[in-house]
Design an enzyme around this catalytic site. Structure first.
Site, mmCIF file in Angstrom:
data_model
loop_
_atom_site.group_PDB
_atom_site.id
_atom_site.type_symbol
_atom_site.label_atom_id
_atom_site.label_comp_id
_atom_site.label_asym_id
_atom_site.label_seq_id
_atom_site.Cartn_x
_atom_site.Cartn_y
_atom_site.Cartn_z
ATOM 1 N N ILE A 11 38.059 46.155 38.653
ATOM 2 C CA ILE A 11 37.616 47.111 37.644
ATOM 3 C C ILE A 11 38.212 48.505 37.919
ATOM 4 O O ILE A 11 37.855 49.176 38.893
ATOM 5 C CB ILE A 11 36.069 47.161 37.583
ATOM 6 N N LEU A 39 39.674 45.580 24.333
ATOM 7 C CA LEU A 39 40.936 45.285 25.026
ATOM 8 C C LEU A 39 42.128 45.519 24.115
ATOM 9 O O LEU A 39 43.188 45.983 24.546
ATOM 10 C CB LEU A 39 40.949 43.837 25.515
ATOM 11 N N LEU A 78 34.741 43.456 32.493
ATOM 12 C CA LEU A 78 34.751 42.159 31.809
ATOM 13 C C LEU A 78 35.136 41.051 32.799
ATOM 14 O O LEU A 78 34.442 40.055 32.939
ATOM 15 C CB LEU A 78 35.744 42.198 30.632
ATOM 16 N N ARG A 84 48.357 56.262 33.869
ATOM 17 C CA ARG A 84 48.104 55.823 32.487
ATOM 18 C C ARG A 84 46.888 54.899 32.432
ATOM 19 O O ARG A 84 46.076 54.971 31.497
ATOM 20 C CB ARG A 84 49.361 55.158 31.906
ATOM 21 N N THR A 141 47.319 38.309 30.134
ATOM 22 C CA THR A 141 48.586 38.070 30.841
ATOM 23 C C THR A 141 49.707 37.801 29.829
ATOM 24 O O THR A 141 49.446 37.485 28.657
ATOM 25 C CB THR A 141 48.469 36.843 31.764
ATOM 26 N N GLU A 173 35.797 38.703 36.011
ATOM 27 C CA GLU A 173 34.999 38.305 37.178
ATOM 28 C C GLU A 173 35.892 37.533 38.143
ATOM 29 O O GLU A 173 36.980 37.090 37.763
ATOM 30 C CB GLU A 173 33.822 37.436 36.726
ATOM 31 N N GLU A 218 44.877 43.141 30.876
ATOM 32 C CA GLU A 218 44.723 43.237 29.410
ATOM 33 C C GLU A 218 45.352 42.022 28.725
ATOM 34 O O GLU A 218 45.974 42.143 27.669
ATOM 35 C CB GLU A 218 45.382 44.517 28.867
HETATM 36 C C1 LIG Z 1 45.029 46.381 39.096
HETATM 37 C C2 LIG Z 1 44.204 45.664 38.071
HETATM 38 C C3 LIG Z 1 43.318 46.383 37.280
HETATM 39 C C4 LIG Z 1 42.490 45.721 36.369
HETATM 40 N N1 LIG Z 1 41.551 46.427 35.629
HETATM 41 C C5 LIG Z 1 40.589 45.747 34.926
HETATM 42 C C6 LIG Z 1 39.490 46.444 34.322
HETATM 43 O O1 LIG Z 1 39.400 47.678 34.366
HETATM 44 N N2 LIG Z 1 38.515 45.714 33.696
HETATM 45 C C7 LIG Z 1 38.570 44.337 33.620
HETATM 46 O O2 LIG Z 1 37.646 43.739 33.057
HETATM 47 N N3 LIG Z 1 39.612 43.657 34.167
HETATM 48 C C8 LIG Z 1 40.611 44.324 34.832
HETATM 49 N N4 LIG Z 1 41.679 43.629 35.406
HETATM 50 C C9 LIG Z 1 41.664 42.163 35.360
HETATM 51 C C10 LIG Z 1 42.784 41.553 34.525
HETATM 52 O O3 LIG Z 1 42.532 41.735 33.166
HETATM 53 C C11 LIG Z 1 42.912 40.081 34.953
HETATM 54 O O4 LIG Z 1 43.548 40.058 36.214
HETATM 55 C C12 LIG Z 1 43.699 39.250 33.948
HETATM 56 O O5 LIG Z 1 42.942 39.058 32.782
HETATM 57 C C13 LIG Z 1 44.096 37.882 34.510
HETATM 58 O O6 LIG Z 1 42.996 37.233 35.083
HETATM 59 P P1 LIG Z 1 43.134 36.617 36.547
HETATM 60 O O7 LIG Z 1 43.710 37.643 37.448
HETATM 61 O O8 LIG Z 1 41.802 36.057 36.890
HETATM 62 O O9 LIG Z 1 44.210 35.461 36.412
HETATM 63 P P2 LIG Z 1 43.963 33.977 35.891
HETATM 64 O O10 LIG Z 1 43.224 34.002 34.600
HETATM 65 O O11 LIG Z 1 43.410 33.141 36.982
HETATM 66 O O12 LIG Z 1 45.457 33.515 35.584
HETATM 67 C C14 LIG Z 1 46.393 33.158 36.614
HETATM 68 C C15 LIG Z 1 47.663 32.660 35.950
HETATM 69 O O13 LIG Z 1 47.371 31.509 35.144
HETATM 70 C C16 LIG Z 1 47.805 31.710 33.822
HETATM 71 N N5 LIG Z 1 46.913 31.037 32.884
HETATM 72 C C17 LIG Z 1 45.550 31.100 32.814
HETATM 73 N N6 LIG Z 1 45.107 30.366 31.795
HETATM 74 C C18 LIG Z 1 46.198 29.838 31.197
HETATM 75 C C19 LIG Z 1 46.399 28.980 30.064
HETATM 76 N N7 LIG Z 1 45.373 28.541 29.311
HETATM 77 N N8 LIG Z 1 47.657 28.633 29.748
HETATM 78 C C20 LIG Z 1 48.708 29.087 30.474
HETATM 79 N N9 LIG Z 1 48.585 29.886 31.538
HETATM 80 C C21 LIG Z 1 47.345 30.258 31.899
HETATM 81 C C22 LIG Z 1 47.769 33.219 33.627
HETATM 82 O O14 LIG Z 1 48.586 33.629 32.558
HETATM 83 C C23 LIG Z 1 48.271 33.694 34.983
HETATM 84 O O15 LIG Z 1 49.671 33.611 35.015
HETATM 85 C C24 LIG Z 1 42.582 44.304 36.244
HETATM 86 C C25 LIG Z 1 43.524 43.592 37.013
HETATM 87 C C26 LIG Z 1 44.313 44.254 37.915
HETATM 88 C C27 LIG Z 1 45.289 43.450 38.739
#
Ligand SMILES: Cc1cc2nc3c(=O)[nH]c(=O)nc-3n(C[C@H](O)[C@H](O)[C@H](O)COP(=O)(O)OP(=O)(O)OC[C@H]3O[C@@H](n4cnc5c(N)ncnc54)[C@H](O)[C@@H]3O)c2cc1C
Length: 388
Positions: A166, A242, A134, A93, A368, A136, A366
């Site tokens: 990504i 998103l 998007l 999906r 958390t 990093e 997309e």
């Molecule tokens: C398999 C996979 C595929 C993906 N595919 C894509 C893609 O195609 N394109 C793309 O751009 N991205 C992609 N992503 C990235 C995904 O969107 C991010 O992992 C997600 O946005 C979370 O960012 P992070 O992993 O850096 O976690 P972080 O932002 O570091 O967060 C870590 C934890 O802290 C919490 N947290 C952070 N800020 C706050 C706050 N202000 N208050 C409370 N809690 C907070 C979060 O909820 C989480 O529990 C993918 C991720 C995975 C694992």
């Protein structure tokens, strides 16, 4: 015995056409995807190019977009297709979501006529694969802190930075990349063959193993002025993309939950302990009943949101409600189903732990679960608790 979704007669809320589309995708999934998916997961691979062509022929890529070879279906149709695909595997999906709702949608909504004509028909046909960059390494939940830059050099743009996690990234022909410019965040279309662009697989994943995940490195990637998405101005544009993909997840995650629950029901009906089937124990029935309630409620909510989207009134906060609910409940269901299968539940002979592991990602990407909770909190209180 009544299948879980029949208990609430969810089918009666669908049109004949919606049921047809759902059944077509389900048949394709049964014939072409289900037999192979546990091997893909075990090995950690997905035949993205082959699947893209097959999904393209079925009209699943960018299926709710209009023109340019896209099927132009309703949002509910698209959601139902996501349910069937994620019932097979979240990785499958995800491949379709990223191609249609992130890559193609970004071009369809924010691209020039030339960009649309150049990329969309071949992406819709599955001749090309797209990805969306998007996130990093140091900018996940807070994409506004991104470090990737795009600077003007004469008529060209030069991009530098790293994108992480990504989906489809190692295979993609074109990447939608979001970067910081002097005028704010902007979207760019980057043909992946451009010098300075490299993709590296993200390895050692325990979730979405049947999905291609990449780190993208942009090292002085020089693009013509026409590579910028003319409408892709500001982070809000990226977030609109998103929102499209999240809508698919509202439906998709429930497909994984449904598959787990159906598996657990069947297992509980045939596995005997203490001289009776597991399904005959009150504790098991309570689990099954509670899960059926959550699956049914989730599906009713998804359909409601789908109808709102088709009416053009769906808000991002409503999508947050759906994404949060579907992923949270689907993960809880997958874990609970695993307990019903006992030791067998930890193997790849059954889909339940595979789905539970996948849903760990679906809960996180997309936006958390925490971020969607805070979006709902902001809608209720007017206070943005996620900002410092
Ligand atoms: C398999 C996979 C595929 C993906 N595919 C894509 C893609 O195609 N394109 C793309 O751009 N991205 C992609 N992503 C990235 C995904 O969107 C991010 O992992 C997600 O946005 C979370 O960012 P992070 O992993 O850096 O976690 P972080 O932002 O570091 O967060 C870590 C934890 O802290 C919490 N947290 C952070 N800020 C706050 C706050 N202000 N208050 C409370 N809690 C907070 C979060 O909820 C989480 O529990 C993918 C991720 C995975 C694992």
């Amino acid at each position: 015995m009544t299948p879980p979704l029949q208990l609430l007669a969810v089918d009666t809320l669908l049109s004949d056409e919606e049921r047809d589309i759902r059944d077509t995708v389900r048949r394709f999934a049964d014939d072409h995807l289900r037999p192979a998916v546990s091997d893909w997961f075990e090995v950690g691979t997905l035949p993205v190019r082959e699947l893209a062509k097959e999904f393209g022929a079925l009209g699943l890529l960018g299926m709710h977009l209009q023109g340019y070879g896209c099927a132009g279906t309703s949002a509910v149709d698209y959601g139902l297709a996501c349910t069937e695909l994620e019932a097979v595997d979240g990785g499958v999906r995800s491949m379709v979501s990223v191609q249609g709702s992130l890559s193609m949608y970004s071009i369809h909504r924010f691209g020039s006529d030339e960009q649309r004509a150049e990329w969309l028909p071949r992406l819709a046909a599955g001749e090309l694969v797209g990805c969306f960059g998007l996130t990093e390494p140091d900018a996940g939940s807070d994409p506004a802190s991104m470090r990737t830059t795009a600077r003007r050099d004469g008529p060209d743009w030069v991009l530098d930075g790293t994108k992480m996690w990504i989906t489809n990234g190692n295979v993609a022909d074109v990447a939608t990349v979001w970067a910081r410019t002097d005028e704010g965040i902007r979207g760019f279309l980057v043909p992946t063959g451009t010098p300075g662009f490299t993709a590296r697989p993200v390895g050692r994943k325990l979730s979405l193993r049947a999905s291609d995940t990449a780190e993208l490195v942009l090292d002085g990637v020089r693009l013509p002025g026409t590579a910028r998405l003319p409408g892709g101005n500001g982070l809000g544009a990226a977030l609109k993309c998103l929102n499209e993909a999240r809508f698919g997840i509202v439906f998709g995650a429930l497909g994984a939950a449904r598959e787990c629950l159906e598996t657990a029901l069947e297992y509980a009906g045939t596995r005997t302990q203490f001289g009776r089937p597991l399904a005959g124990f009150q504790l098991t029935q309570r689990k099954l009943a509670d899960m059926t309630l959550e699956l049914g409620k989730g599906m009713l909510l998804a359909l409601h949101l789908g109808r709102l989207k088709d009416a053009g009134t769906l808000t991002p906060e409503q999508v947050s409600v759906g994404k949060l609910n579907s992923t949270r409940e689907a993960l809880a269901i997958a874990r609970e189903c695993r307990t019903i299968l006992g030791g067998s539940g930890i193997t790849l002979d059954y889909p339940v732990l595979r789905h539970a592991l996948n849903l760990e990602t679906v809960l996180t990407y997309e936006g958390t679960a925490e971020m969607h909770t805070l979006v709902v909190g902001q809608a209720l209180t007017g206070l943005a608790a996620f900002r410092g």
